[in-house]
Structures are given as C-alpha cells and as structure tokens.
Write a protein that holds these residues in place. Sequence first.
Motif, PDB file in Angstrom:
ATOM      1  N   THR A  58       0.828  -1.205   0.000  1.00 42.70           N
ATOM      2  CA  THR A  58       0.000   0.000   0.000  1.00 42.70           C
ATOM      3  C   THR A  58       0.862   1.255   0.000  1.00 42.70           C
ATOM      4  O   THR A  58       0.569   2.231  -0.701  1.00 42.70           O
ATOM      5  CB  THR A  58      -0.934   0.005   1.219  1.00 42.70           C
ATOM      6  OG1 THR A  58      -1.703  -1.208   1.236  1.00 42.70           O
ATOM      7  CG2 THR A  58      -1.881   1.192   1.182  1.00 42.70           C
ATOM      8  N   PRO A 211     -11.246  -7.730   2.288  1.00 41.15           N
ATOM      9  CA  PRO A 211     -11.942  -7.283   1.074  1.00 41.15           C
ATOM     10  C   PRO A 211     -11.347  -5.946   0.604  1.00 41.15           C
ATOM     11  O   PRO A 211     -10.852  -5.156   1.403  1.00 41.15           O
ATOM     12  CB  PRO A 211     -13.390  -7.103   1.545  1.00 41.15           C
ATOM     13  CG  PRO A 211     -13.506  -7.955   2.770  1.00 41.15           C
ATOM     14  CD  PRO A 211     -12.166  -7.931   3.420  1.00 41.15           C
ATOM     15  N   LEU A 212     -11.419  -5.721  -0.697  1.00 43.82           N
ATOM     16  CA  LEU A 212     -10.884  -4.508  -1.324  1.00 43.82           C
ATOM     17  C   LEU A 212      -9.361  -4.443  -1.298  1.00 43.82           C
ATOM     18  O   LEU A 212      -8.775  -3.387  -1.492  1.00 43.82           O
ATOM     19  CB  LEU A 212     -11.463  -3.243  -0.679  1.00 43.82           C
ATOM     20  CG  LEU A 212     -12.988  -3.083  -0.752  1.00 43.82           C
ATOM     21  CD1 LEU A 212     -13.425  -1.804  -0.041  1.00 43.82           C
ATOM     22  CD2 LEU A 212     -13.455  -3.069  -2.195  1.00 43.82           C
ATOM     23  N   PHE A 214      -6.088  -5.390  -3.281  1.00 44.68           N
ATOM     24  CA  PHE A 214      -5.670  -5.702  -4.650  1.00 44.68           C
ATOM     25  C   PHE A 214      -4.258  -6.233  -4.559  1.00 44.68           C
ATOM     26  O   PHE A 214      -3.292  -5.483  -4.607  1.00 44.68           O
ATOM     27  CB  PHE A 214      -5.742  -4.438  -5.510  1.00 44.68           C
ATOM     28  CG  PHE A 214      -5.567  -4.657  -6.978  1.00 44.68           C
ATOM     29  CD1 PHE A 214      -6.434  -5.473  -7.684  1.00 44.68           C
ATOM     30  CD2 PHE A 214      -4.537  -4.033  -7.666  1.00 44.68           C
ATOM     31  CE1 PHE A 214      -6.275  -5.677  -9.040  1.00 44.68           C
ATOM     32  CE2 PHE A 214      -4.374  -4.226  -9.024  1.00 44.68           C
ATOM     33  CZ  PHE A 214      -5.248  -5.045  -9.720  1.00 44.68           C
ATOM     34  N   TYR A 218      -4.002  -2.321  -0.203  1.00 44.55           N
ATOM     35  CA  TYR A 218      -5.316  -2.160   0.420  1.00 44.55           C
ATOM     36  C   TYR A 218      -5.934  -0.867  -0.099  1.00 44.55           C
ATOM     37  O   TYR A 218      -5.501   0.237   0.253  1.00 44.55           O
ATOM     38  CB  TYR A 218      -5.177  -2.141   1.942  1.00 44.55           C
ATOM     39  CG  TYR A 218      -6.493  -2.096   2.670  1.00 44.55           C
ATOM     40  CD1 TYR A 218      -7.524  -2.969   2.342  1.00 44.55           C
ATOM     41  CD2 TYR A 218      -6.709  -1.195   3.702  1.00 44.55           C
ATOM     42  CE1 TYR A 218      -8.737  -2.949   3.008  1.00 44.55           C
ATOM     43  CE2 TYR A 218      -7.921  -1.161   4.384  1.00 44.55           C
ATOM     44  CZ  TYR A 218      -8.931  -2.038   4.030  1.00 44.55           C
ATOM     45  OH  TYR A 218     -10.139  -2.003   4.692  1.00 44.55           O
ATOM     46  N   LEU A 219      -6.950  -0.981  -0.939  1.00 45.79           N
ATOM     47  CA  LEU A 219      -7.479   0.155  -1.687  1.00 45.79           C
ATOM     48  C   LEU A 219      -8.081   1.271  -0.823  1.00 45.79           C
ATOM     49  O   LEU A 219      -7.870   2.450  -1.120  1.00 45.79           O
ATOM     50  CB  LEU A 219      -8.500  -0.341  -2.714  1.00 45.79           C
ATOM     51  CG  LEU A 219      -7.939  -1.274  -3.800  1.00 45.79           C
ATOM     52  CD1 LEU A 219      -9.034  -1.692  -4.766  1.00 45.79           C
ATOM     53  CD2 LEU A 219      -6.791  -0.605  -4.546  1.00 45.79           C
ATOM     54  N   PRO A 220      -8.853   0.987   0.249  1.00 46.67           N
ATOM     55  CA  PRO A 220      -9.373   2.107   1.059  1.00 46.67           C
ATOM     56  C   PRO A 220      -8.258   2.975   1.646  1.00 46.67           C
ATOM     57  O   PRO A 220      -8.342   4.214   1.632  1.00 46.67           O
ATOM     58  CB  PRO A 220     -10.169   1.396   2.156  1.00 46.67           C
ATOM     59  CG  PRO A 220     -10.589   0.103   1.531  1.00 46.67           C
ATOM     60  CD  PRO A 220      -9.423  -0.304   0.677  1.00 46.67           C
TER      61      PRO A 220
END
Length: 268
Positions: A58, A211-212, A214, A218-220
């Motif tokens: 990230t 979840p989320l 990639f 971690y996208l959030p």
Amino acid sequence: MLCSVIWFLAYAALGAFVGLLAGLLGIGGGMTLVPILAALFDAQALAPGHGVHLALGTAMASAVLTAGASVRAHHRRGAVDWRIAAQLAPGMVLGSLLSSVASGWIPQRHLALAFALIVYAGATQILLGRHAGSSAAMPGRIATLLVAVAIGVVCGLVSAGGAFLTVPWMLFRGVPMLTAIGTGAAIAVPVVFVGTIGYVITGWQAPGLPPLAFGFVYLPALFALVLASSLTASAGARLAHRLPVVVLKRIFAVLLYVLATRMAFHYW
C-alpha cells in the motif's frame, strides 16, 4: 460505519504528513508509511500474518502519486536533472521489481526486521551524508547501473522510491541540494510504479487478505493516502525552496530511527 470513518481519517492524516515530507525531501514516504500502516492494519486485524506485506504494498502504491506531485512542483522550479534521472531509473526499476516480487516469500518477521535495519542505515546516511562537492564526478555507465540496481533492491524491500539513498549519493557526486531532492523524486516515480506491480502480483493469491485488497495493496487506505498527500506535496516543495533543508533532513532522520525501532521491537 463510524469506525470505518475514523480509520479513513487516520489514513488521510498519515497521507497528508507523508505528502509534506515528499515535497520537502523528494521522498516517496515508504519508510515513514510502512511502520505506521502496519500498526494501523494490526490494530484492525486486517491481515493476520500479512500486515507488513500489506503495509509495504500500500505504501509503494501511494508513493506513485505522492512522488509524482512532488516532481511536478520541483520541475516547475527547475530543480530536476532529467539526465541523471535517466541514468539511474532503469537499474533502480529492475532492482525494485526483483526484491518486491521476492518479498512475498519472505516471512513477515524477517521482512520487518530487514526493513528496520535498512531504515536505520538510510537514516544514518541522511544524517551523516556529505554536502555537494566539486571533486566527486559522476561514475561511468556500468558503475552507475550497479549502484542503481543495488538501491532499487533496497527500495523494493522498504517500499521507498530511493531518495533516502539517491539524494545523499547525488550530493556526494556534486549535485546541488535542491536539484538532488527534485531529481530523487523524479527517479522514484518509475521505481515505485514497478514495485507496486510486484506487490500486486505476489499478494494476488495470498490467504487471509481483507476485502478490497488488490494483491498486497489495500485500496481504502490507498485512496485516503493519495487524496491527502496530493494536497500537501506541492506545499512541501514550496517550503523546500524556503527552509533550511539540512535541518529538515536531520529531523527526518530522527523520525526514521523512531519508526524503525518501533517496528523492530514489535516484530522481534
């Protein structure tokens, strides 16, 4: 819902701080981000056994846009030597890709301790780095390539664009301070982009990711980091041309010592 908002704001505050550092010192912020992100991920129990991997991926992804914003600001002020950037970037990209791909097979504890040792070395280099001098000329192509690959390997391991090593190296080779900072940011962009691809690939099939996620990104957290850092990177670059950079480098080195020590004790 409230808890999610609080974590998002924590990521954004971290991103704003790192964006400011990116503008001030030309860094992508990986060394600062990773220990704090790892702590935030552990506090949420997001990815047991892969918190450091997720923090590394990230941080690397966020550095793509953070470094990009810093480059634009420094380029507008004529503080980027694109010739040096072109010499160093290919080797650093290769080294970063190799080590970021390999990191997925390294146990989390070993990766965290290796990260801490490398950050200690980087902080010491920043703290004790020589000022620009006219006696040290740029080396030949082969020597430059070898240096670039070695720096790139370190970049992949600590999710950094390499400015903590390239800036002191350029200073030693006679590059002016502000030009070294701007050029270090320019080199960081392709390095962290390719390194991000490596972390996505190695984390694609990793078990237990949230979840989320990639791969190991971690996208959030990435969205919050990028949103905030893009707003502060330009301000940091403006300050870099006004404030005593030597003092800022010393402050940053001390910060790195603290963060590396925290990570080393946590995963010992």
